[in-house]
Design a protein around this motif. Structure first.
Motif, mmCIF file in Angstrom:
data_model
loop_
_atom_site.group_PDB
_atom_site.id
_atom_site.type_symbol
_atom_site.label_atom_id
_atom_site.label_comp_id
_atom_site.label_asym_id
_atom_site.label_seq_id
_atom_site.Cartn_x
_atom_site.Cartn_y
_atom_site.Cartn_z
ATOM 1 N N GLN A 26 33.984 0.130 -13.725
ATOM 2 C CA GLN A 26 33.231 -0.363 -14.889
ATOM 3 C C GLN A 26 32.554 -1.706 -14.632
ATOM 4 O OE1 GLN A 26 32.737 1.511 -17.844
ATOM 5 N NE2 GLN A 26 31.115 -0.029 -17.910
ATOM 6 N N PRO A 27 33.260 -2.719 -14.114
ATOM 7 C CA PRO A 27 32.540 -3.976 -13.829
ATOM 8 C C PRO A 27 31.441 -3.808 -12.793
ATOM 9 C CG PRO A 27 34.796 -4.061 -12.973
ATOM 10 C CD PRO A 27 34.693 -2.868 -13.860
ATOM 11 N N MET A 28 31.654 -2.936 -11.799
ATOM 12 C CA MET A 28 30.612 -2.712 -10.799
ATOM 13 C C MET A 28 29.401 -2.018 -11.417
ATOM 14 S SD MET A 28 31.641 -4.153 -8.105
ATOM 15 C CE MET A 28 30.384 -3.562 -6.961
ATOM 16 N N LEU A 29 29.647 -1.070 -12.326
ATOM 17 C CA LEU A 29 28.542 -0.399 -13.012
ATOM 18 C C LEU A 29 27.772 -1.405 -13.871
ATOM 19 C CD1 LEU A 29 26.990 2.168 -13.757
ATOM 20 C CD2 LEU A 29 28.680 2.568 -15.573
ATOM 21 N N ARG A 33 23.841 -2.336 -13.448
ATOM 22 C CA ARG A 33 22.908 -2.176 -14.564
ATOM 23 C C ARG A 33 22.480 -3.517 -15.162
ATOM 24 N NH1 ARG A 33 25.194 -0.060 -18.951
ATOM 25 N NH2 ARG A 33 23.283 0.890 -19.732
ATOM 26 N N LYS A 34 23.183 -4.599 -14.756
ATOM 27 C CA LYS A 34 22.947 -5.942 -15.298
ATOM 28 C C LYS A 34 23.100 -5.963 -16.816
ATOM 29 C CE LYS A 34 19.903 -7.499 -11.577
ATOM 30 N NZ LYS A 34 20.966 -8.344 -10.995
ATOM 31 N N SER A 35 24.077 -5.200 -17.283
ATOM 32 C CA SER A 35 24.301 -5.090 -18.723
ATOM 33 C C SER A 35 25.646 -4.431 -18.982
ATOM 34 C CB SER A 35 23.189 -4.263 -19.370
ATOM 35 O OG SER A 35 23.459 -4.021 -20.735
ATOM 36 N N SER A 36 26.242 -4.766 -20.127
ATOM 37 C CA SER A 36 27.461 -4.087 -20.567
ATOM 38 C C SER A 36 27.165 -3.120 -21.701
ATOM 39 C CB SER A 36 28.511 -5.112 -21.016
ATOM 40 O OG SER A 36 28.024 -5.879 -22.118
ATOM 41 N N LYS A 190 26.446 7.059 -21.577
ATOM 42 C CA LYS A 190 25.668 6.169 -20.724
ATOM 43 C C LYS A 190 26.240 4.747 -20.786
ATOM 44 C CE LYS A 190 20.918 4.754 -19.722
ATOM 45 N NZ LYS A 190 21.072 3.304 -19.806
ATOM 46 N N GLY A 191 26.512 4.177 -19.618
ATOM 47 C CA GLY A 191 27.086 2.842 -19.545
ATOM 48 C C GLY A 191 28.597 2.847 -19.370
ATOM 49 N N TRP A 192 29.224 3.978 -19.653
ATOM 50 C CA TRP A 192 30.679 4.120 -19.521
ATOM 51 C C TRP A 192 30.969 4.841 -18.203
ATOM 52 C CZ3 TRP A 192 35.145 2.357 -21.149
ATOM 53 C CH2 TRP A 192 36.307 3.118 -21.035
ATOM 54 N N SER A 193 31.685 4.188 -17.299
ATOM 55 C CA SER A 193 31.912 4.737 -15.966
ATOM 56 C C SER A 193 32.895 5.898 -15.997
ATOM 57 C CB SER A 193 32.433 3.649 -15.025
ATOM 58 O OG SER A 193 32.783 4.212 -13.782
ATOM 59 N N ILE A 194 32.450 7.063 -15.540
ATOM 60 C CA ILE A 194 33.335 8.235 -15.502
ATOM 61 C C ILE A 194 34.320 8.147 -14.353
ATOM 62 C CG2 ILE A 194 31.846 9.645 -14.039
ATOM 63 C CD1 ILE A 194 34.011 10.789 -17.063
ATOM 64 N N TRP A 195 33.993 7.349 -13.322
ATOM 65 C CA TRP A 195 34.896 7.243 -12.172
ATOM 66 C C TRP A 195 36.223 6.612 -12.546
ATOM 67 C CZ3 TRP A 195 34.876 9.847 -7.884
ATOM 68 C CH2 TRP A 195 33.682 10.400 -7.422
#
Length: 277
Positions: A26-29, A33-36, A190-195
């Motif tokens: 999540q922090p890497m995503l 994306r330069k956004s939360s 979108k924006g939520w990391s599935i990994w």
């Protein structure tokens, strides 16, 4: 070391690695994306508190002679089923979650624009403050207990640690709920990391497997009944993981790409308009 002991150790370190890696996605995503945007601070905020509680719980259960003695008195002489990798995992998770929170509370230091969802909800703030009050009350109860009271039947410091573990359990039960609702309202992941979800699911399976093996080797299932937070941690998280996977791969599978295309089209039109001006 027998085969089952070896298998338990392997499972322990693999789920530690799997869960630990899940915190980075999540922090890497967000950085990429330069956004939360697409997520809320509720999850990382309450998760940080939860892993602080889990760190205290595992460290004390693993290293405190007093707590281990009181546990043995109440569980037929058995010791807590807490391993070193549990402490390593909890400490690492706490640090990474705390760093992730700064992406919401202090987005400027990461070069992010402030996005919606950077303030904790009243529900999450209520859970956090209520948990602190509950632990404080149990500490006061233990302090008021006579020193010569039998820790097997009377209030003891073990009960404080159990209360802290139940804080972690409560947080595990509710921490994903705000993000699930957020995804549902937006009809998008979108924006939520599935990994982080996939790695968490793998870790949950191996965590439960290790706990079952350890309890079997001890010949007593108090490893589960006396350590409910670890058992529930794997089960509840996996249920949430399944819902997130359903949202991402089934319910809202095409929404992200559609919205991205619409957003790109609007941006291009805006750029064309500015060029004409």
């Amino acid at each position: 070391m027998g085969f089952l002991e070896f298998l338990s150790a392997v499972f322990g370190w693999i789920y530690t690695l799997s869960w630990s890696l899940s915190f980075y996605s999540q922090p890497m995503l967000n950085i990429r994306r330069k956004s939360s945007s697409g997520t809320t601070v509720d999850f990382p905020f309450i998760n940080t508190i939860g892993f602080l509680a889990y760190l205290i719980y595992t460290t004390v259960f693993y290293s405190s002679p007093v707590i281990r003695h009181q546990y043995a008195l109440r569980n037929n002489g058995h010791t807590p089923a807490v391993a070193l990798n549990d402490i390593v995992f909890a400490a690492h998770a706490f640090v990474v979650c705390a760093v992730l929170v700064t992406q919401y509370f202090m987005p400027s230091i990461w070069g992010f624009d402030r996005a919606p969802g950077t303030r904790p909800s009243r529900f999450i703030l209520g859970v956090a403050s209520g948990s602190c009050v509950a632990v404080a009350i149990i500490i006061l109860v233990v302090l008021s207990t006579p020193p010569d009271a039998d820790p097997k039947t009377a209030w003891a410091w073990l009960d404080v640690i159990y209360t802290i573990s139940y804080v972690k359990l409560l947080i595990t039960l509710i921490k994903y709920a705000p993000q699930l609702v957020f995804n549902f309202r937006n009809r998008s992941t979108k924006g939520w990391s599935i990994w982080q979800i996939l790695l968490d699911f793998l870790g949950g399976i191996l965590s439960i497997a290790q706990l079952v093996i350890d309890s079997y080797l001890q010949g007593d299932w108090s490893g589960i009944t006396g350590n409910p937070v670890k058992f529930a941690l794997g089960n509840v998280s996996m249920l949430y993981d399944l819902v997130f996977m359903t949202q991402h791969y089934v319910l809202y599978r095409d929404d992200g790409s559609t919205k991205d295309g619409e957003a790109d089209s609007l941006l291009e039109r805006g750029e064309d308009g500015r060029r004409r001006d």
